[in-house]
Design a protein around this motif. Sequence first.
Motif, PDB file in Angstrom:
ATOM      1  N   ILE A 258     -62.275 -33.782  12.659  1.00 35.64           N
ATOM      2  CA  ILE A 258     -63.127 -32.823  13.356  1.00 35.64           C
ATOM      3  C   ILE A 258     -64.499 -32.761  12.691  1.00 35.64           C
ATOM      4  O   ILE A 258     -65.537 -32.771  13.374  1.00 35.64           O
ATOM      5  CB  ILE A 258     -62.474 -31.425  13.376  1.00 35.64           C
ATOM      6  N   VAL A 259     -64.522 -32.717  11.359  1.00 35.75           N
ATOM      7  CA  VAL A 259     -65.797 -32.660  10.625  1.00 35.75           C
ATOM      8  C   VAL A 259     -66.643 -33.894  10.920  1.00 35.75           C
ATOM      9  O   VAL A 259     -67.865 -33.796  11.105  1.00 35.75           O
ATOM     10  CB  VAL A 259     -65.544 -32.523   9.115  1.00 35.75           C
ATOM     11  N   ALA A 260     -66.013 -35.068  11.000  1.00 39.95           N
ATOM     12  CA  ALA A 260     -66.749 -36.297  11.307  1.00 39.95           C
ATOM     13  C   ALA A 260     -67.365 -36.233  12.700  1.00 39.95           C
ATOM     14  O   ALA A 260     -68.532 -36.606  12.896  1.00 39.95           O
ATOM     15  CB  ALA A 260     -65.824 -37.503  11.189  1.00 39.95           C
ATOM     16  N   MET A 261     -66.602 -35.739  13.686  1.00 36.20           N
ATOM     17  CA  MET A 261     -67.125 -35.631  15.057  1.00 36.20           C
ATOM     18  C   MET A 261     -68.234 -34.589  15.141  1.00 36.20           C
ATOM     19  O   MET A 261     -69.249 -34.803  15.827  1.00 36.20           O
ATOM     20  CB  MET A 261     -65.978 -35.295  16.022  1.00 36.20           C
ATOM     21  N   VAL A 262     -68.059 -33.477  14.449  1.00 34.02           N
ATOM     22  CA  VAL A 262     -69.096 -32.448  14.404  1.00 34.02           C
ATOM     23  C   VAL A 262     -70.377 -33.025  13.807  1.00 34.02           C
ATOM     24  O   VAL A 262     -71.488 -32.775  14.305  1.00 34.02           O
ATOM     25  CB  VAL A 262     -68.611 -31.230  13.587  1.00 34.02           C
ATOM     26  N   THR A 263     -70.229 -33.823  12.761  1.00 37.55           N
ATOM     27  CA  THR A 263     -71.390 -34.425  12.092  1.00 37.55           C
ATOM     28  C   THR A 263     -72.155 -35.349  13.027  1.00 37.55           C
ATOM     29  O   THR A 263     -73.392 -35.342  13.046  1.00 37.55           O
ATOM     30  CB  THR A 263     -70.938 -35.187  10.831  1.00 37.55           C
ATOM     31  N   VAL A 264     -71.442 -36.125  13.834  1.00 38.75           N
ATOM     32  CA  VAL A 264     -72.106 -37.001  14.802  1.00 38.75           C
ATOM     33  C   VAL A 264     -72.918 -36.167  15.793  1.00 38.75           C
ATOM     34  O   VAL A 264     -74.062 -36.523  16.137  1.00 38.75           O
ATOM     35  CB  VAL A 264     -71.078 -37.879  15.543  1.00 38.75           C
ATOM     36  N   CYS A 265     -72.361 -35.052  16.232  1.00 36.74           N
ATOM     37  CA  CYS A 265     -73.093 -34.180  17.155  1.00 36.74           C
ATOM     38  C   CYS A 265     -74.361 -33.630  16.509  1.00 36.74           C
ATOM     39  O   CYS A 265     -75.429 -33.599  17.140  1.00 36.74           O
ATOM     40  CB  CYS A 265     -72.201 -33.022  17.604  1.00 36.74           C
ATOM     41  N   VAL A 266     -74.250 -33.207  15.254  1.00 38.91           N
ATOM     42  CA  VAL A 266     -75.413 -32.683  14.537  1.00 38.91           C
ATOM     43  C   VAL A 266     -76.456 -33.784  14.326  1.00 38.91           C
ATOM     44  O   VAL A 266     -77.660 -33.541  14.455  1.00 38.91           O
ATOM     45  CB  VAL A 266     -74.984 -32.073  13.186  1.00 38.91           C
ATOM     46  N   ILE A 267     -76.002 -34.993  14.030  1.00 35.34           N
ATOM     47  CA  ILE A 267     -76.921 -36.134  13.881  1.00 35.34           C
ATOM     48  C   ILE A 267     -77.741 -36.327  15.149  1.00 35.34           C
ATOM     49  O   ILE A 267     -78.970 -36.486  15.102  1.00 35.34           O
ATOM     50  CB  ILE A 267     -76.136 -37.423  13.548  1.00 35.34           C
ATOM     51  N   TYR A 268     -77.056 -36.318  16.298  1.00 37.60           N
ATOM     52  CA  TYR A 268     -77.751 -36.504  17.581  1.00 37.60           C
ATOM     53  C   TYR A 268     -78.849 -35.471  17.774  1.00 37.60           C
ATOM     54  O   TYR A 268     -79.979 -35.805  18.166  1.00 37.60           O
ATOM     55  CB  TYR A 268     -76.748 -36.411  18.731  1.00 37.60           C
ATOM     56  N   ALA A 269     -78.544 -34.208  17.519  1.00 37.07           N
ATOM     57  CA  ALA A 269     -79.532 -33.151  17.724  1.00 37.07           C
ATOM     58  C   ALA A 269     -80.713 -33.296  16.777  1.00 37.07           C
ATOM     59  O   ALA A 269     -81.861 -33.075  17.170  1.00 37.07           O
ATOM     60  CB  ALA A 269     -78.870 -31.785  17.535  1.00 37.07           C
ATOM     61  N   GLN A 270     -80.429 -33.685  15.532  1.00 39.45           N
ATOM     62  CA  GLN A 270     -81.506 -33.828  14.543  1.00 39.45           C
ATOM     63  C   GLN A 270     -82.452 -34.965  14.908  1.00 39.45           C
ATOM     64  O   GLN A 270     -83.674 -34.813  14.839  1.00 39.45           O
ATOM     65  CB  GLN A 270     -80.916 -34.059  13.149  1.00 39.45           C
ATOM     66  N   ILE A 271     -81.909 -36.120  15.287  1.00 38.43           N
ATOM     67  CA  ILE A 271     -82.785 -37.263  15.554  1.00 38.43           C
ATOM     68  C   ILE A 271     -83.441 -37.177  16.934  1.00 38.43           C
ATOM     69  O   ILE A 271     -84.520 -37.727  17.138  1.00 38.43           O
ATOM     70  CB  ILE A 271     -82.033 -38.605  15.391  1.00 38.43           C
ATOM     71  N   GLU A 272     -82.804 -36.422  17.856  1.00 37.98           N
ATOM     72  CA  GLU A 272     -83.408 -36.221  19.176  1.00 37.98           C
ATOM     73  C   GLU A 272     -84.348 -35.020  19.183  1.00 37.98           C
ATOM     74  O   GLU A 272     -85.117 -34.840  20.125  1.00 37.98           O
ATOM     75  CB  GLU A 272     -82.310 -36.014  20.223  1.00 37.98           C
ATOM     76  N   ARG A 273     -84.254 -34.175  18.115  1.00 41.90           N
ATOM     77  CA  ARG A 273     -85.083 -32.973  17.980  1.00 41.90           C
ATOM     78  C   ARG A 273     -84.852 -32.012  19.139  1.00 41.90           C
ATOM     79  O   ARG A 273     -85.767 -31.386  19.649  1.00 41.90           O
ATOM     80  CB  ARG A 273     -86.576 -33.316  17.867  1.00 41.90           C
ATOM     81  N   LYS A 274     -83.586 -31.852  19.547  1.00 44.14           N
ATOM     82  CA  LYS A 274     -83.243 -30.974  20.668  1.00 44.14           C
ATOM     83  C   LYS A 274     -82.120 -30.020  20.263  1.00 44.14           C
ATOM     84  O   LYS A 274     -81.091 -30.450  19.757  1.00 44.14           O
ATOM     85  CB  LYS A 274     -82.789 -31.811  21.876  1.00 44.14           C
ATOM     86  N   ASN A 275     -82.330 -28.724  20.524  1.00 47.64           N
ATOM     87  CA  ASN A 275     -81.300 -27.703  20.288  1.00 47.64           C
ATOM     88  C   ASN A 275     -80.671 -27.829  18.896  1.00 47.64           C
ATOM     89  O   ASN A 275     -79.451 -27.782  18.736  1.00 47.64           O
ATOM     90  CB  ASN A 275     -80.199 -27.787  21.360  1.00 47.64           C
ATOM     91  N   MET A 276     -81.511 -27.955  17.886  1.00 52.32           N
ATOM     92  CA  MET A 276     -81.010 -28.245  16.539  1.00 52.32           C
ATOM     93  C   MET A 276     -80.317 -27.060  15.880  1.00 52.32           C
ATOM     94  O   MET A 276     -79.589 -27.239  14.912  1.00 52.32           O
ATOM     95  CB  MET A 276     -82.165 -28.720  15.658  1.00 52.32           C
ATOM     96  N   ILE A 277     -80.549 -25.841  16.368  1.00 54.25           N
ATOM     97  CA  ILE A 277     -80.049 -24.611  15.764  1.00 54.25           C
ATOM     98  C   ILE A 277     -80.691 -24.431  14.385  1.00 54.25           C
ATOM     99  O   ILE A 277     -81.359 -23.434  14.120  1.00 54.25           O
ATOM    100  CB  ILE A 277     -78.498 -24.591  15.638  1.00 54.25           C
TER     101      ILE A 277
END
Length: 361
Positions: A258-277
Motif C-alpha cells: 500500500i505504501v508503495a502504491m501511495v508513493t507512486v500517486c504522490v510522485i505523480y502529483a509532485q512531478i505534474e504539479r497538480k493537487n499536491m496537498i
Amino acid sequence: MGKVIHFRGLNGLRAIAAIAVVISHTTLDLDKFGLIATIFGSNSGGKPKGLLLASYGVSIFFALSGFLITYLLLQEKKSTQIINIKHFYIRRALRIWPLYYLYILLCFIVYYYFEVPYDKAVVPFYIFMLANIPMIMNNMLPFLGHFWSLGVEEQFYLFWPWLAKISTDKLLKISFFLVILLFGLKLFFWITNLTIPLVALSVTRFHTMIIGCIGAIFYYNKVNLFLTNKYIQVLCWSIYFLIALNLFVVPSLIANEIVAMVTVCVIYAQIERKNMIIDLDNKIFDYIGKISFGIYVYHPLILFLLAKSSFGFKESSITNYIIVYLVVLLLTILVAKLSYRFYEKRFILLKNSFAKIKSRA
C-alpha cells in the motif's frame, strides 16, 4: 552533454523517507539516552513501534527508486535506441560503493575501538551486498542492519536493466506478472505459516520496487491514471500522516505494498504539479533529499557514538524527547552534508559522465 531530466518534488519525498528512518531508529534507541523507547507503543514482540516507520520509509525509497531509474532507462532507450548496461552498472557502483564501503570500514574501526562483539561469519554478506540475508536470519552486524535495503536494491538492479531493454508493452505485462507472482507467493507463505520464506519475501520485496517501475512505464507512455485527483491525493497524504503517527493499522501482509502504491500517486502529483496537498519542492527538502543517502547510511553509527558520549537525560519530559530527536537528526544531516561535499560529490560527478540521460531528481 546528455539530456537532463528534473522531476520537482522527488528530493522532498526522499527527505521524508530518510527522516522517517532516522526518527524510527532513534525511537528504538531512546533508552540509551535515559528515555522510554516504547513511548509510541510496542508491537507483539515487545519492541518499540518505531520500527514500522523505518520499514515504510524504505518502501517509499524502493518505489521512488523503481520509478526514477525505470523512467531514465526508458528515456535512454528512446534517445539512443539502446540501454548501455555497462554504463548503468558503472553509475550504480560510483554512487553506492564509495559510501557503502567507507561506512563498513568505519563500523569495523568502531568495533575495534569500543570492543563491540560481532559475528565474523556474516561479514561476507555485507562485503558482497547481500545484507538482506543476515536480516532474514536475524543475525545482523552492529550498526549495519539497515544495509539490508541496499542489498535488496543492488540485487534488483542486477536483472531489471536487462528487462528494460524489451518493448514497454512487454515490460509492463512482465511487471504486473512479477508483482502478482511475488505477492501471491507472499500470501501463500502467510496462509501456510511458512515463516522463513515469508520473512525472506517481506524483506527482499522486489515487488514494491516494481510497483514504482509500473508507475514509470505508465508515465512514460503518457497514460492518464487520474492519480493526481484531489481526493486520491488527500487519501495518500492521510495515509502518510497515519504512518507518521503510528496509526496506520492494516495487515502487515499488504502494508508495504500500500505504501508503495501511495508513493507512486504522490510522485505523480509532485512531478505534474497538480493537487499536491503538500508541495515538496522547496530548498530545505530538496537539499535533505540530495544528501539522503548519507543520512540513511550514517545514522546508526551516529546514534551509537552519541549515546557513548554520555549525552542523555534523567527525566522523561517531552522537551527531552524533542531534544534527542533534534540532536540526532541535525547531527546526522551535518555528517551527511560533509560526506556529500567532500567525499561523495567527486564520485557523483564521475558517475554523471557515464549518463546519456542525466537526472536532477
